[in-house]
Design a protein around this motif. Structure first.
Motif, short mmCIF file in Angstrom:
data_model
loop_
_atom_site.label_atom_id
_atom_site.label_comp_id
_atom_site.label_asym_id
_atom_site.label_seq_id
_atom_site.Cartn_x
_atom_site.Cartn_y
_atom_site.Cartn_z
N ILE A 1 0.88 -1.20 0.03
CA ILE A 1 0.10 0.06 0.10
C ILE A 1 0.99 1.26 -0.06
O ILE A 1 0.46 2.36 -0.57
N MET B 1 1.63 2.35 -3.64
CA MET B 1 0.35 2.73 -4.25
C MET B 1 -0.12 4.11 -3.88
O MET B 1 0.47 4.69 -3.04
N ALA B 2 -0.98 4.79 -4.77
CA ALA B 2 -1.40 6.05 -4.47
C ALA B 2 -1.91 6.63 -3.24
O ALA B 2 -1.50 7.58 -2.68
N PRO B 3 -2.93 5.81 -2.55
CA PRO B 3 -3.49 6.40 -1.24
C PRO B 3 -2.36 6.72 -0.20
O PRO B 3 -2.68 7.66 0.47
N ALA C 1 0.25 8.00 -0.33
CA ALA C 1 0.83 9.48 -0.62
C ALA C 1 -0.10 10.42 0.05
O ALA C 1 0.52 11.34 0.60
N PHE C 2 -1.20 10.12 -0.14
CA PHE C 2 -2.22 11.33 0.14
C PHE C 2 -2.44 11.34 1.71
O PHE C 2 -1.99 12.47 2.30
#
Lengths: 198, 195
Positions: free
Chosen positions: A171, A174-176, A178-179
């Protein structure tokens, strides 16, 4: 303001990412590896410092009506230099960064510093402001990338730290994540700021 | 690449959403998403501009830059094409549809600096799409962006009078919401096998 104050102000007090929420796109996209973040940060610092310098030097000769277009073209010219340099000398990283090198042009930090600082100040001061903002931005990138690479790959700057037994947190790559990490960073810094103010 | 344009269109909306997986267009996404209505206006403008500039930039790259071997000028050419198109669009809308101009006009200058538009043009060069694929990718990306900003705006209006830690207010909480949305969109990733 003297030169040192300009630098500290640009890098920390008015840091583009956590204080002004600018340049978020690339600070999220490239931070899954430390090396990529470092190169990206240096690329931004280079184009930011030199475009600030150029815009400031030309500010007396720029008509107001074409100001924006001119700033964009100056920024684009320096970004092309960065892009060509990376393609020639670091082809692997250039490929991994993909469109995000070109996207430095539309990075709000560059336009923001050009408008807010370089358009009103002397060339040398603008150069220092550019270096400061760029390094402040690099700092944020490295902070996020260190966490993502450590948990996501078990390594730092590509050197394995944790060994083979480490279960990778996919995870984190993956993108989430980073947020979430950027939100947590902003949270920590803002609450310190409010505490200091109170 | 030989993926059908139709597949690419759906992939751009769901599995490789321009904002939630490629992080493009964050600045205006965070700053305009306070109200659903203005988010919708900006989103529609983005779809329109994105679809057309994807086509225009594809033409510019393959019929102008490649024949003259000046591919390294792509950044400058793309930026100029986008800025010129937005300016032209503004003039046309102001002249022929004043009502639309008042509701959409304020968003148009914002679009020139929206990195989603420029990013899509760069992606279609890197991924070697053909003309039809580029248009489909542009339209899909625009719709995906609209979807993301509408969801965030809806959630933010609900959160307006809720108690949120002081340091998280504004950008912080929006990023966390976006992160959760991105987690949700990972669920789509099995549907279309692109990227």
């Amino acid at each position: 303001m003297n030169k040192k104050e300009i630098f500290i102000n640009a890098a920390f007090r008015e840091n583009s990412v956590w204080k002004q929420i600018l340049g978020i796109c690339s600070s999220l996209a490239v931070t899954n590896l430390l090396m990529n973040s470092l190169i990206m940060g240096l690329g931004v610092t280079f184009s930011l410092a030199l475009s600030n310098f150029t815009i400031s030097a030309l500010r007396a000769h720029t008509p107001r009506s074409v100001r924006m277009m001119m700033q964009t073209l100056i920024i684009a010219a320096y970004v092309i230099v960065v892009d060509v340099y990376l393609k020639a000398n670091m082809p692997v990283i250039s490929k991994q960064l993909g469109p995000y090198v070109g996207l430095i042009i539309t990075n709000c930090i560059l336009m923001g510093r050009a408008e807010a600082f370089a358009a009103q100040n002397k060339p040398v001061d603008s150069l220092i402001d550019g270096i400061g903002s760029g390094l402040g931005y690099t700092l944020v990138l490295l902070a996020i990338a260190a966490i993502r690479e450590f948990f996501g790959f078990g390594s730092l700057f590509g050197f394995p730290i944790m060994g083979d037994w480490w279960v990778r947190w996919s995870i984190m790559v993956m993108a989430p994540s980073a947020f979430f990490l950027l939100a947590i960073l902003i949270w920590i810094i803002n609450s310190r700021y409010y505490k200091l103010k109170a | 690449m030989d993926i059908s344009a139709f597949v690419l269109f759906w992939a751009a909306i769901f599995t490789s959403n321009i904002l939630l997986t490629n992080f493009l267009g964050m600045c205006s996404y965070l700053s305009v998403s306070r109200e659903v209505e203005s988010s919708f206006g900006l989103g529609v403008a983005v779809i329109f501009v994105l679809t057309i500039t994807a086509g225009l930039n594809w033409l510019a790259y393959h019929y102008l830059l490649v024949p003259f071997h000046i591919e390294y000028l792509q950044y400058i050419v793309f930026i100029i094409v986008i800025a010129a198109f937005v300016q032209l669009l503004e003039l046309i809308i102001e002249r022929y549809a004043p009502a639309l101009y008042y509701s959409l006009g304020i968003f148009l200058p914002l679009i020139t600096v929206n990195c989603a538009i420029f990013g899509v043009s760069l992606f279609l060069v890197i991924r070697e799409y053909n003309f039809l694929q580029s248009i489909a990718f542009g339209a899909g990306s625009g719709i995906g962006w609209l979807l993301a900003i509408l969801m965030l705006a809806g959630i933010r209006t609900k959160l307006k009078d809720k108690l949120i830690p002081v340091g998280l207010r504004g950008a912080g909480i929006s990023l966390i919401i976006t992160g959760i949305m991105a987690l949700g969109f990972i669920g789509f990733s099995g549907i279309v096998a692109v990227q």
